[in-house]
Design an enzyme around this catalytic site. Structure first.
Site, mmCIF file in Angstrom:
data_model
loop_
_atom_site.group_PDB
_atom_site.id
_atom_site.type_symbol
_atom_site.label_atom_id
_atom_site.label_comp_id
_atom_site.label_asym_id
_atom_site.label_seq_id
_atom_site.Cartn_x
_atom_site.Cartn_y
_atom_site.Cartn_z
ATOM 1 N N LYS A 77 80.810 42.990 44.299
ATOM 2 C CA LYS A 77 81.998 43.083 45.152
ATOM 3 C C LYS A 77 82.391 44.551 45.204
ATOM 4 C CE LYS A 77 86.306 41.705 43.970
ATOM 5 N NZ LYS A 77 87.458 40.801 43.779
ATOM 6 N N GLN A 149 99.712 37.016 43.945
ATOM 7 C CA GLN A 149 98.788 36.152 43.190
ATOM 8 C C GLN A 149 99.507 34.932 42.610
ATOM 9 O OE1 GLN A 149 95.474 36.409 42.489
ATOM 10 N NE2 GLN A 149 95.177 38.268 43.653
ATOM 11 N N SER A 209 102.203 42.860 37.272
ATOM 12 C CA SER A 209 101.522 44.152 37.180
ATOM 13 C C SER A 209 102.193 45.026 36.126
ATOM 14 C CB SER A 209 101.550 44.833 38.548
ATOM 15 O OG SER A 209 102.875 44.833 39.041
ATOM 16 N N MET A 229 97.017 36.468 33.232
ATOM 17 C CA MET A 229 96.104 36.820 34.320
ATOM 18 C C MET A 229 96.362 38.198 34.929
ATOM 19 S SD MET A 229 94.433 34.070 34.174
ATOM 20 C CE MET A 229 93.291 34.465 35.490
ATOM 21 N N GLY A 230 97.487 38.825 34.598
ATOM 22 C CA GLY A 230 97.841 40.063 35.295
ATOM 23 C C GLY A 230 97.196 41.313 34.733
ATOM 24 N N ASP A 232 94.514 43.623 33.868
ATOM 25 C CA ASP A 232 93.110 43.838 34.215
ATOM 26 C C ASP A 232 92.741 45.316 34.176
ATOM 27 O OD1 ASP A 232 94.611 44.647 36.349
ATOM 28 O OD2 ASP A 232 93.585 43.430 37.850
ATOM 29 N N GLY A 302 92.536 36.297 31.088
ATOM 30 C CA GLY A 302 91.681 36.319 32.289
ATOM 31 C C GLY A 302 91.700 37.691 32.937
#
Ligand code: NAD
Length: 331
Positions: A77, A149, A209, A229-230, A232, A302
């Site tokens: 990607k 999201q 975020s 999940m935020g 990253d 995640g």
């Protein structure tokens, strides 16, 4: 064209505008669950992520690639974040495209719009964790975050498990009505709470975020499952590191979890060992028991891996070809 495969001399193009018609949440869930299992059994690998500041339009651009030998999926990607898109061009700021290659010959097989796909594959990851790690009698879903999201996360979680109520907190409370609307559209009541109020939740999804923890260990009751999940990127953090020390920690990929995921802080401060973080694929495969008691706190970190994108893109291309919806060009 048949059987959902492009012949050796053709490229299938599936544009962004078609993804909503081609990818169901169930198909996304199935693809992500399968590829997490393949990662844990060593059949699928993610390649090192490239992420660069372009020095142009303040953009961050990069690649996430991998190879799933079990599924025969190879690709990447490409894309990132262009912060001025909305205001200057009327385009969303996150932009990405997935490219798939034939692992036998290296020829390019498909080009797939990656924007909606990213939201759906991210929501699928937390849902996979809820299926495998939450208590079966979980009734209250707690949300931390109410941005783009969060709505995808909420819809997918409500389709995965039969919750009775949604409660939520957001740093910007004025965004909560957007989340309430999704809950109500799915037939469930929504209640805004303060952070201690999240003790009423059986499952909590964090999708912000933030660069500093919002949810503290004391805000989480025994037996809760969290999907964080935020986080990253290095430096981001949604929950107090002490919470990871109280929890059994699972992730999509250990290498990412302990460097750019929520676990980075607990590992760096010596509260947990990187070795104690379990890939969720091991639970899916049955080589790890997952939740061991009703009082255990489970936490899924995640971070988002390239193989999730590729698995979902492959499912989209198969459906698009089977329905005659892809644009197929000779190469
Ligand atoms: P968004 O900009 O639409 O929403 C941001 C959310 O964070 C909002 O709820 C906002 O109120 C909250 N927030 C902002 N500043 C905060 C602070 N200081 N403290 C607490 N909350 C704060 O973003 P989005 O598209 O919903 O993405 C949310 C996060 O998810 C981002 O960090 C993004 O990078 C990440 N993400 C992760 C994956 C993955 O696979 N894990 C995939 C896509 C996006």
């Amino acid at each position: 064209m048949d059987g959902g495969k492009t012949p050796a001399h053709e490229l299938a193009i599936v544009p962004e505008g078609m993804i909503a018609d081609l990818l169901t949440r169930q198909a996304s869930f199935d693809a992500v669950e399968k590829v997490f299992a393949a990662m844990a059994s060593g059949d699928a690998v993610n390649f090192p992520v490239v992420r660069e500041a372009l020095g142009h339009e303040d953009a961050l651009y990069g690649f996430k690639g991998g190879f799933d030998a079990a599924g025969g999926v190879l690709g990447l990607k490409a894309g990132g974040y262009w912060p001025h898109n909305l205001e200057r061009r009327g385009l969303i700021n996150h932009q990405s495209t997935v490219f798939l290659f034939d692992p036998d010959s290296g020829r390019v097989k498909a080009m797939v719009g990656g924007n909606l796909l990213t939201a759906l594959r991210t929501a699928a990851a937390s849902s996979v964790s809820i299926k495998h790690l939450a208590r079966k009698d979980a009734k209250v879903l707690g949300m931390v975050g109410a941005g783009h999201q969060a709505k995808f996360q909420l819809r997918a979680a409500l389709e995965t498990h039969a919750f009775d109520e949604v409660i939520g907190w957001n740093y910007h409370p004025e965004m909560l009505p957007g989340l309430a609307a999704v809950a109500e559209e799915m037939g469930l009541p929504f209640r805004a709470v303060d952070l201690p109020g999240l003790r009423a939740a059986d499952v909590i999804i964090t999708i912000t975020s933030s660069f500093a923890p919002s949810l503290l260990a004391d805000h989480v009751s025994p037996g809760t499952h969290l999907a964080c999940m935020g986080t990253d990127t290095k430096g981001k953090q949604e929950v107090e590191a002490a919470l990871l020390a109280r929890a059994s920690v699972f992730c999509d990929e250990v290498a990412q979890s302990v460097t750019i995921g929520e676990a980075q802080h607990a590992v760096a401060s010596g509260l947990i060992d990187a070795d104690s973080v379990t890939p969720i694929g091991a639970v899916i495969n049955g080589t790890h028991k997952g939740r061991q008691s009703a009082d255990e706190i489970t936490l899924f970190d995640g971070t988002g891996v390239g193989l999730q994108d590729l698995a979902v893109a492959d499912a989209i291309v198969t459906t698009a070809l089977a329905r005659g919806m892809a644009t197929v060009v000779p190469i």
